[in-house]
Design an enzyme around this catalytic site. Structure first.
Site, PDB file in Angstrom:
ATOM      1  N   GLY A 300       0.869  -0.987   0.188  1.00 46.22           N
ATOM      2  CA  GLY A 300      -0.079  -0.113  -0.032  1.00 46.22           C
ATOM      3  C   GLY A 300       0.926   1.285   0.002  1.00 46.22           C
ATOM      4  N   GLU A 301       0.676   2.251   0.716  1.00 43.49           N
ATOM      5  CA  GLU A 301       1.118   3.654   0.807  1.00 43.49           C
ATOM      6  C   GLU A 301       1.034   4.282  -0.605  1.00 43.49           C
ATOM      7  OE1 GLU A 301       4.951   3.064   2.468  1.00 43.49           O
ATOM      8  OE2 GLU A 301       4.059   1.917   4.307  1.00 43.49           O
TER       9      GLU A 301
END
Length: 334
Positions: A300-301
């Protein structure tokens, strides 16, 4: 006609037809979005939305809920993977508190768009009230509306929120009428027992709301505050005719929600990588999209966006800088 002019310019570069593969399709797409045969990328941004999830208390993640705020502090300190990759590739990063269950101290370089501390527990009630849902969408809109003033024309979105693969799996199941079990993966790396618990919890959750069919009601009932703000941000990015870099599973669920409401949004979307979260490939296939990278990422991120950005730059650069057969005095095939 622009599409013909773009294809002619691509085909006349000093290479065999189609030899740059997906980069050629990408260059054509970017030119069509920007309505030019000489596109450019300006002031790239990546926005990371963070929020907590009420359903995390049911043990659907390998990590405790406090990791959300701890990772936000890591982002702000520049120490996360997304910070490293954005620095490497010259991407401006913004961190947004969409609904973290924590009181951040004043003076941080944090965009405060907190709707409430954590979404509600879907096992008991919808994740958001109608007013909270609308505010989250508006918050996402407003963030992009400010960023576009900087001259940015390409933007990616990431997320942080313990429990958000669960929210995304529920949304995917409802949006496309798929069995919820087929939409569930290991998220942050849960073991077999934890995976079975996640399946049980999410099955119980989705069975609680059999009547929910409308796309906005699905997002309000099953989404997270960071996911909904991302949906609002993506919709605003499309209104501003920006290129939209789509990260992994959670970001793809967000754009799928926007796509059902407005199919044209896919014209501006670049799907940056195929996640190791098992439902992501299925979701891309439903939307008839292919990702640039397949690196078994599941972080993610927005990390997939940052890693794919140099390839997007390469697509633009070859279109603008590579010689044609005529310019280079190279013989083309008959």
């Amino acid at each position: 006609m622009l599409t013909t002019e773009l294809q002619h310019k691509i085909d006349c570069k000093t290479k065999p037809l189609g030899a740059l593969g997906h980069l050629e399709h990408l260059a054509h797409k970017i030119g069509m979005v920007q309505n030019t045969t000489s596109p450019k990328l300006s002031n790239p941004h990546l926005v990371v939305f963070a929020a907590d999830h009420g359903i995390a208390t049911a043990g659907v993640s390998a990590y405790p809920q406090e990791v959300t705020y701890q990772m936000v502090m890591n982002f702000l300190g520049g120490g996360a993977a997304i910070n490293v990759f954005c620095r490497q590739h010259g991407i401006d990063i913004k961190i947004v508190d969409a609904g973290v269950n924590f009181d951040f101290p004043a003076g941080l370089d944090l965009i405060d768009k907190k709707v409430r501390k954590s979404s509600r527990n879907m096992l008991e009630e919808p994740a958001m009230t109608p007013d909270e849902y609308q505010l989250a969408l508006q918050n996402g809109n407003s963030i992009v509306a400010e960023i576009v003033k900087t001259g940015c024309n390409i933007i990616g979105f990431g997320e942080m929120g313990i429990g958000n693969t669960s929210a995304s799996s529920l949304m995917m199941s409802k949006l496309f009428d798929l069995p919820v079990k087929s939409c569930i993966g290991r998220g942050t790396g849960i073991n077999d027992d934890q995976l079975q618990n996640k399946i049980n919890v999410l099955t119980q959750t989705i069975e609680k709301y059999p009547e929910i069919k409308d796309v906005d009601e699905i997002a309000r009932t099953f989404g997270g505050l960071e996911i909904v703000q991302m949906i609002g941000a993506m919709e605003e990015a499309f209104r501003q005719n920006m290129l939209i870099m789509v990260d992994g599973f959670i970001a793809t669920v967000a754009v799928a929600t926007a796509w059902i409401k407005n199919p044209d949004i896919l014209n501006n979307c670049i799907f940056c990588h195929m996640s190791d979260e098992k439902a992501h490939l299925q979701l891309l296939e439903v939307m008839e999209q292919k990702a640039l990278l397949h690196l078994n990422l599941r972080l993610g991120e927005g990390t997939g966006c940052a890693l794919a950005y140099p390839l997007i730059q390469s697509a633009v650069n070859f279109l603008n800088e590579m010689s044609s057969f005529e310019d280079a005095h190279v013989s083309n095939k008959e």
